[in-house]
Design an enzyme around this catalytic site. Structure first.
Site, short mmCIF file in Angstrom:
data_model
loop_
_atom_site.label_atom_id
_atom_site.label_comp_id
_atom_site.label_asym_id
_atom_site.label_seq_id
_atom_site.Cartn_x
_atom_site.Cartn_y
_atom_site.Cartn_z
CE1 TYR B 270 -3.60 2.29 0.38
CE2 TYR B 270 -2.25 3.47 2.14
CZ TYR B 270 -3.37 3.35 1.29
OH TYR B 270 -4.15 4.72 1.34
CG ASP B 305 -9.12 -3.06 1.38
OD1 ASP B 305 -9.04 -3.80 2.32
OD2 ASP B 305 -8.71 -1.60 1.61
CE LYS B 377 -8.81 -4.45 5.87
NZ LYS B 377 -7.98 -3.17 5.81
#
Lengths: 253, 525
Positions: B270, B305, B377
Site C-alpha cells: 500500500y 481493498d 477483512k
C-alpha cells in the site's frame, strides 16, 4: 396540478410548492419527550413549519438521533441564480490530441501535485496516470500533453519551482482532504505564492477534488475547478480550449 | 450440481502459493542484506527508549536522535542495539538514565568510547532478550484480559469494524464509546493524513489532525484504556487497531504492542503504490514490524481493498489475489500464523453492471476458501458512493449480506456519507443498525445453500484464480521489483530506488551488524 413558479422556487415533496424537506441530526442528550420537543422547537426556530419528528432513537449513551420532516416557505428566484459552469464541447482523446497538434502545434506542458498535508494522489493519478479512470485514458498517454506528476505532499514552493523549470503551460492542483477546509487553505496558498513571485498570470491553473467546484475555483483565482466524476478528457479538453484561447489572445472566461 | 463450496482447483491454489514463496525469496534476500533507520528505531522502541525532546518547537523522539547521532558518526553498521549496550557499559548507567542523558544532550551516543566488542555484544544480547521477555509478559496479560471477556471471534461471528476520525483523540473516544454501545467490535482510529510520510512518530496525546488523529503512544493508551473500561459494561472484548504503514512501521508496531493494540493495518504494498514510499525501505521495515506483531499476537490487516480505486475491478481481481498471496508469504516469513492475517479484500465493482452482486459473492467466497483460516477483512463499498447517502446505504446492506453469507472475519462497515466527510456519530450509528440487522437476520445463512458448480459464480471465481496464476508467473519471471515498475499493481509504477525514505536504507555486514530480535522472534529470514 399547480404551476411551478420559478421565481418562488421551493422544494418538492409530493405536491408542487409544498416546500417539504427531510432532515436528520443528533442532539447530545438522551432521547425523551423533552428531547423530542426540543428538536421540534429547534427546527421551527430555523424557519420551518409543519415540523414532524418522524424518528427519535438513542445513539450510544447520551445522544439522540432524529429524522425530521418539515416544510419551508423560503423560496428562491431561480432565474436570478448564477452558477458558473464549464461549457465544454465533449471530445474524446483522439480528437483532443489531433486538435492540440494541429492548433497548439506542440504538447501542452503541465505539472501536477497535491500540496500541503494531503497524501492522497487518487484524484491526481486518475487524471494524469496513463491508465486514466473509468475507461477514459489519462493525460500521460496523450501525445498532446507532457506531464510531470509530482505526487503527494509537495510544498507549494516546490510545485511552482518545478512548473517554472519545466516551462509549464498549466499547473494541476489536487485537493482530496477537506477537513477543516484545509483544501481551501492550500488552494489559496498556491495563488498567494504565485502572486508573491509575480507569476499569477503565467500558468493556466486547474484544481480538482471532491469538495472543489468550478465556482469556488474561479472565486479563488483558478481558471477551472473539477469535482468528483470529472474525467481526464474533461480536463484535457479544457486545457486544449484554454491554450487555443490564450494563443488567439482571447480572454473569455 | 450444487456444492457447499465453489469448485476451485486446489492444485492451482498450491501453485500460486509456491510462486508467491519464490517471489518472497527475492524480498527475503533484500531484508537479509539491509537494515533501515526505521528498523533501528523499532529496536530502540523495543528497548523502552520511547521519550522525546523539544526540538525546533516539536517533540522529537529520542529514538530518532539516537539514529541520527549514529549516522553522523558512521556507527550504523553495528546496529543501534550495539551502541546502546556500549553506552550503558561505558557510562555504567541504566536505560532510563541513558535516555535522559540523550534527551538532555549530555550524551551523544555516536561519540561514546567503544568498549570491548565481545563484552558489548554479549550485553546487547541480554538487553534484547530482556526486551523480548517484557513484551511477551505484557502480551500474555492482554491475552488474559481478552479471554475473560466474551468475544465474537469465539462465537464465529464476523467482527464489526468502524472508524473514528475526528483528529482529536478525546473526541475519538466519545465517538468510539458510542459505536461500541451500538455494536462495534473493532475501533480503528484513523490517522492524520500527513503521518504516513513523517520519518518519526509524534509524541504524546494530540488534539489536532487532518482527516484523523496522529498515531502516538499516548493516543494509543488513551483509546486502549477507554475501550478496556467498556468491556465489562458491554460484556465483550473490544479490539483496537491503527495504522502501521508509512515510514515508521516497526516503531509503530513496537509502540502498539506495548500499548495493547489488537490489530494493525500493515501493508508495504500500500505504501509503495499509494504513498510512493521507497519499496526497499518499506519492505524491510514491514518485516520487523510483522515480527513484532507475530510474537504479540497482533493481527495484521492488509490493504488490497485499495487496489481498485483507480482500476476497473471487474478485470483486475487477479491483482488483489496475487498481492494477497505475496502478503501471506511475507507474513509467514515473519513467523505469523494464518489466524493473525486479516487479509484485506473487496473488489468493489461498478453497481451498474448486470450480475454485479453475483460477481461480488464469487470473489468474497473465493477469497474465503483460498485463505480458510484468515480473519479476512472485507471492505464495504466506497468507490461508487458520491454523496447520495440513501443509495449508499443500500449498497452497504448488500455488502453486509455478502460478508455474512461468505463468513468473512471482519466486516469493515460502510458509511452512508462515504465520499462526503469522515463519519459523524449518527452515520456510524445508522451503519451499525444496518449491519446488526443483517448479521442477526442472516445468522447461519452460509450453511443453508450451495453453489451451482457450473454456474456464473463458479466460473467467475475460477477465472480470477486462473488470471492470478498467470499474473504471479509473470511477476516471478520479471522479478518482483521490475513487475512493480511495469505497473502490475493498480496501474502504478514505482522503481526500486525511487520514492520517499530511500536514503534510510543501509547495507549491513552480518558479521558486524547486531539484531538478535530476528532470531528471538522467529524470523524465517
Amino acid at each position: 396540478m399547480a404551476e411551478i413558479n420559478l421565481h418562488q422556487l421551493l422544494p418538492y415533496g409530493d405536491t408542487t410548492q409544498d416546500g417539504a424537506v427531510q432532515l436528520s441530526f443528533t442532539l447530545p442528550v438522551e432521547p425523551s419527550a423533552k428531547a423530542r420537543e426540543a428538536a421540534t422547537q429547534l427546527v421551527r426556530s430555523w424557519g420551518f413549519f409543519d415540523v414532524k419528528i418522524a424518528h427519535m432513537s438513542s445513539i450510544g449513551v447520551g445522544y439522540a438521533f432524529f429524522v425530521v420532516m418539515a416544510r419551508t416557505e423560503k423560496s428562491i428566484d431561480y432565474p436570478k441564480v448564477e452558477a458558473p459552469q464549464l461549457d465544454l464541447q465533449k471530445r474524446d482523446y483522439k480528437e483532443i490530441d489531433k486538435k492540440i497538434l494541429q492548433e497548439v502545434k506542440r504538447p501542452i506542458r503541465l505539472v501536477g501535485a497535491t500540496t500541503g498535508f494531503d497524501a492522497h494522489t487518487v484524484g491526481l493519478d486518475a487524471i494524469l496516470n496513463m491508465k486514466g479512470f473509468d475507461g477514459d485514458i489519462g493525460l500521460e498517454r496523450y501525445k498532446g500533453f507532457k506531464v510531470v506528476n509530482m505526487g503527494s505532499q509537495v510544498p507549494t514552493e516546490e510545485l511552482i519551482d518545478r512548473a517554472v523549470k519545466e516551462n509549464a503551460d498549466a499547473i494541476l492542483l489536487s485537493k482530496v482532504v477537506s477537513q477543516k477546509d484545509i483544501h481551501i487553505h492550500d488552494m489559496r496558498d498556491l495563488i498567494a505564492q504565485l502572486k508573491k513571485r509575480g507569476l499569477e498570470n503565467r500558468f493556466v491553473l486547474v484544481v480538482g477534488g471532491p469538495r472543489v467546484t468550478h465556482k469556488l475555483a474561479l472565486e479563488l483565482g483558478y481558471d477551472a475547478g473539477f469535482t468528483i466524476g470529472s474525467r481526464p478528457s474533461d480536463v484535457a479538453n479544457f486545457l486544449y480550449e484554454k491554450m487555443v484561447e490564450k494563443k488567439n489572445g482571447k480572454t473569455k472566461k | 450440481m450444487y456444492s457447499k463450496e465453489l469448485p476451485l482447483n486446489e492444485r492451482k491454489i498450491a501453485r500460486c502459493r509456491k510462486i508467491a514463496a519464490e517471489i518472497g525469496n527475492e524480498v527475503a534476500s533484500l531484508i537479509h542484506q539491509n537494515s533501515t533507520v526505521g528498523t533501528e528505531r523499532g529496536i530502540l522502541r523495543m528497548l523502552g527508549l520511547n521519550g522525546a525532546l523539544k526540538h525546533q518547537g516539536l517533540q522529537y523522539p529520542v529514538a530518532n536522535l539516537i539514529v541520527d547521532q549514529l549516522k553522523e558518526n558512521n556507527r550504523l553498521q553495528e546496529g543501534a542495539l550495539f551502541w546502546v549496550a556500549n553506552a550503558l557499559l561505558a557510562e555504567n548507567i541504566q536505560m532510563d538514565v541513558l535516555e535522559k542523558g540523550i534527551a538532555g544532550r549530555t550524551i551523544n551516543i555516536g561519540k561514546v568510547k567503544p568498549q570491548d566488542t565481545k563484552k558489548t555484544r554479549k550485553f546487547a544480547q541480554e538487553l534484547a532478550e530482556k526486551a523480548y521477555r517484557n513484551l511477551k509478559t505484557y502480551r500474555e496479560k492482554r491475552k488474559k484480559i481478552m479471554s475473560h471477556q466474551k468475544d465474537p471471534l469465539r462465537e464465529k461471528r464476523p467482527l464489526k469494524y468502524v472508524i473514528v476520525a475526528t483528529g482529536n483523540i478525546f473526541e475519538d473516544v466519545t465517538q468510539a464509546k458510542s459505536a461500541v454501545h451500538d455494536g462495534a467490535d473493532i475501533i480503528a482510529v484513523i490517522r492524520s493524513t500527513a503521518q504516513s510520510l513523517l520519518d518519526y512518530v509524534p509524541h504524546g496525546t494530540t488534539t489536532e489532525g487532518f482527516g484523523g488523529t496522529y498515531a502516538t503512544q499516548g493516543n494509543f493508551r488513551v483509546m486502549r484504556e477507554a475501550l478496556d473500561a467498556m468491556g465489562p459494561e458491554v460484556k465483550r472484548y473490544i479490539r483496537l487497531t491503527n495504522y502501521c504503514s508509512g515510514l515508521c512501521m516497526s516503531e509503530i508496531a513496537a509502540l502498539a504492542s506495548l500499548e495493547g493494540l489488537d490489530c494493525l493495518l500493515n501493508d508495504a504494498m500500500y505504501g509503495i503504490l499509494f504513498r510512493d514510499i521507497n519499496p526497499r525501505r518499506t519492505l524491510i521495515d514491514q518485516h520487523f514490524s510483522r515480527l513484532i506483531c507475530s510474537v504479540s499476537g497482533i493481527w495484521i490487516m492488509t490493504g488490497e481493498d485499495n487496489y481498485m480505486k483507480t482500476t476497473d475491478a471487474v478485470k483486475a481481481g487477479d491483482q488483489v489475489l496475487a498481492s494477497q498471496f505475496i502478503n501471506e508469504v511475507s507474513a509467514l516469513n515473519a513467523g505469523m500464523k494464518p489466524e493473525q492475517m486479516s487479509i484485506g479484500h473487496a473488489m468493489e465493482m461498478d453497481p451498474a453492471y448486470e450480475k454485479v452482486i453475483l460477481m461480488e459473492i464469487a470473489r468474497a467466497q473465493m477469497t474465503r476458501q483460498i485463505f480458510p483460516k484468515a480473519p479476512l477483512k472485507y471492505m464495504c463499498a466506497t468507490k461508487y458512493k458520491s454523496g447520495d447517502i440513501f443509495t449508499a446505504h443500500a449498497l452497504d446492506t448488500v455488502f453486509n449480506l455478502i460478508g455474512s453469507m461468505t463468513n468473512q472475519g471482519v466486516l469493515l462497515l460502510g458509511m452512508p456519507t462515504e465520499a462526503i466527510h469522515t463519519p459523524w456519530m449518527q452515520d456510524r450509528s445508522v451503519a451499525l443498525r444496518n449491519i446488526n440487522y443483517v448479521l442477526n437476520g442472516s445468522l447461519g445463512l452460509s450453511q443453508e445453500f450451495g453453489f451451482n458448480t457450473e454456474g456464473f459464480i463458479a466460473k467467475f471465481s475460477q477465472k480470477v484464480l486462473d488470471d492470478c496464476l498467470t499474473l504471479l508467473e509473470k511477476i516471478h519471471r520479471d522479478g518482483f521489483f521490475k513487475a512493480i515498475e511495469k505497473r502490475v499493481f493498480a496501474d502504478v509504477s514505482r522503481t526500486i530506488n525511487g520514492g520517499k525514505g530511500a536514503d534510510g536504507v543501509f547495507e549491513i555486514d552480518r558479521d558486524v551488524y547486531l539484531n538478535p530480535f530476528f532470531k528471538l522472534m522467529g524470523s524465517k529470514i
